[in-house]
Every structure is written in C-alpha cells, then in structure tokens.
Scaffold this active site. Sequence first.
Site, PDB file in Angstrom:
ATOM      1  N   SER A   1     -93.302  -5.030 -82.003  1.00 16.42           N
ATOM      2  CA  SER A   1     -93.416  -5.876 -80.950  1.00 16.42           C
ATOM      3  C   SER A   1     -92.605  -5.276 -79.710  1.00 16.42           C
ATOM      4  O   SER A   1     -92.557  -3.994 -79.555  1.00 16.42           O
ATOM      5  CB  SER A   1     -93.293  -7.095 -81.283  1.00 16.42           C
TER       6      SER A   1
ATOM      7  N   TYR B   1     -99.069  -7.517 -70.916  1.00 19.36           N
ATOM      8  CA  TYR B   1     -98.428  -6.887 -71.907  1.00 19.36           C
ATOM      9  C   TYR B   1     -97.347  -7.749 -72.681  1.00 19.36           C
ATOM     10  O   TYR B   1     -97.488  -7.820 -73.996  1.00 19.36           O
ATOM     11  CB  TYR B   1     -97.280  -5.892 -71.193  1.00 19.36           C
TER      12      TYR B   1
ATOM     13  N   LYS C   1     -97.488  -8.545 -76.753  1.00 21.23           N
ATOM     14  CA  LYS C   1     -96.509  -8.418 -77.773  1.00 21.23           C
ATOM     15  C   LYS C   1     -96.109  -9.884 -78.400  1.00 21.23           C
ATOM     16  O   LYS C   1     -95.666 -10.002 -79.404  1.00 21.23           O
ATOM     17  CB  LYS C   1     -95.374  -7.810 -77.055  1.00 21.23           C
TER      18      LYS C   1
ATOM     19  N   THR D   1     -87.947   7.059 -74.160  1.00 21.03           N
ATOM     20  CA  THR D   1     -89.107   7.754 -74.748  1.00 21.03           C
ATOM     21  C   THR D   1     -89.800   7.948 -73.710  1.00 21.03           C
ATOM     22  O   THR D   1     -89.596   7.718 -72.433  1.00 21.03           O
ATOM     23  CB  THR D   1     -89.725   7.037 -75.793  1.00 21.03           C
TER      24      THR D   1
END
Length: 281
Positions: A136, A151, A155, A186
Amino acid sequence: MENRKVWFVTGASKGLGLALVQKLLTHGYSVAATSRSVDDLKNAVKHSEGQFLPLAVTLTDGQSVGKAIAATVAEFGRIDVIVNNAGYGLAGSLEELSDEEAKGNFDVNVFGTLNVIRAVMPYLREQRSGHIMNVSSIAGFTGTFPGFGIYCATKFAVTGLSESLAAETASFGVKVTIVEPGYFRTEFLKAGSFVTPKNEIADYKEVRESQALHEQQINGQQPGDPEKAADAMIRIAGEANPPLHLLLGSDAFGLAQSKIASLTDELETWKEVSISTDFGA
C-alpha cells in the site's frame, strides 16, 4: 530452511520490486517475478539460473495472472510469499481527473492486486500456509496530500481489503502484511510510474504546488533506501507472527503517528456527539 520459500513478486522490473527480487536471488530464494515486458525484467534482474522465473503478466487480466501463478507452482512446486508490489502514482485534483484516469489507477493498484489474491488463494488454502504482502503506502493510512485523492483512494482500498483478507485467511495459516512505505528513492516519481492529469485546472494552486514538489524536489531526494526496504520485507517474511501493518521509512512512521494523535484528539472532542446517536442515549 527459510531460503527454500518460493516468492512471487509483481512489478519487479524497477523500483522496490527490483531491489527485492535481486536481494532474494542473492540470498538463494526461488523467485517468480512479473512485469509487462519479460525482456525488461530479464535485462533489469540479470539472473539466468534456475531459481529465477521471469513472467510477462498483464495484472488487469485475470487469466494472465492465473497462468503466471500456475507457472510458478509448476516450476517450483509451491508458492509461499506473494508480494503485490505493482502500481503507479497519479496526481491531480478530484475535480480535474477523468473517469478514465481514475479507473485506470484503480484497475492496476486495486484490481491487479485482487486478481493475484484470487489466483493464489486456492494454492495457499491447500498448503495451509503462505504470506501475502500487499504494498500500500503511507498514502493508504493518511490522505492529507492535495492532488493525490485518487491515488490515496486506491491505497486505502488496498489497506482495507488486506485487513479483511487477514481475517478471512487466518484459519488457513495464511498471513497478511500491509506494507506502507513513505518516500523511497526509486523511479516512482518519474514518467512511466507517475501520471499527471490530462486537463489541469489552474485554480488548484495547492495541487499544482504539490505536483511540482513531487516531480522537481522530492524526486531523487527521497529519504528511503529501497535496499533496506527489501531487507525489512525479507525479515518480516521469516517472522512467526508478522505485523499486519508494516510502516517503512521514518517519514511514514512520523506521518502515521501524527494521524493517530490527530484522530485520538478528534474522537475525544466529539465523543459526546458520537455516542448520543445510540437508542436510549
């Protein structure tokens, strides 16, 4: 032995999924990993030994997912730890995002996860063991991010279904952990993993500022180390009693504490109104 466990990781060609797969292979685990492109996955992982099974999977296609799970069991004889990691970020106010944009985010982040759960549970029920980790976000614990309503909704959905899943599968010996990362360094905030609205509304000053902050300042400066996140997930998979909620990152931990404190204050402030609605109150 722990390293005989078979892992299945979605969204493994980059980011946290890639870091996890590479670390698992280094430790000698058998790993099936998915991506939309098997070539991208092979090029990213660079591992050709028999313990690695790269799979091209469309997570929004239940048949594609089912074939991948079956192929994993056929290759390794079992499946033990499932990491639903695939997903993407979507910016934009609730007013400006179209149905297509919103549903697209739900299709991957929520229904992609559901497809994997539906496909793998028959095997886990038969084994009477297994561990499902659903990735999540801290944005699935607190939604106070302007421009990330959809978004956050995806989640929060993952968090909610995971809590129910844990209650449904406990009697089968199947464990569930909701992994809730903060900001990790990332590609998540780069094109391909982070989508912006097609039709922006200029009035939403806070949304535009938040969008620019994520793309221009937070991107590349995230405090979280994906290698350490992978270590944490591998450790949790080895625990006899793993947590239902696993916060990753000091930022996520702090935001969760703030949400809990704020909610506790609000509950106490409005307790009289809350309990006044019972019969006989």
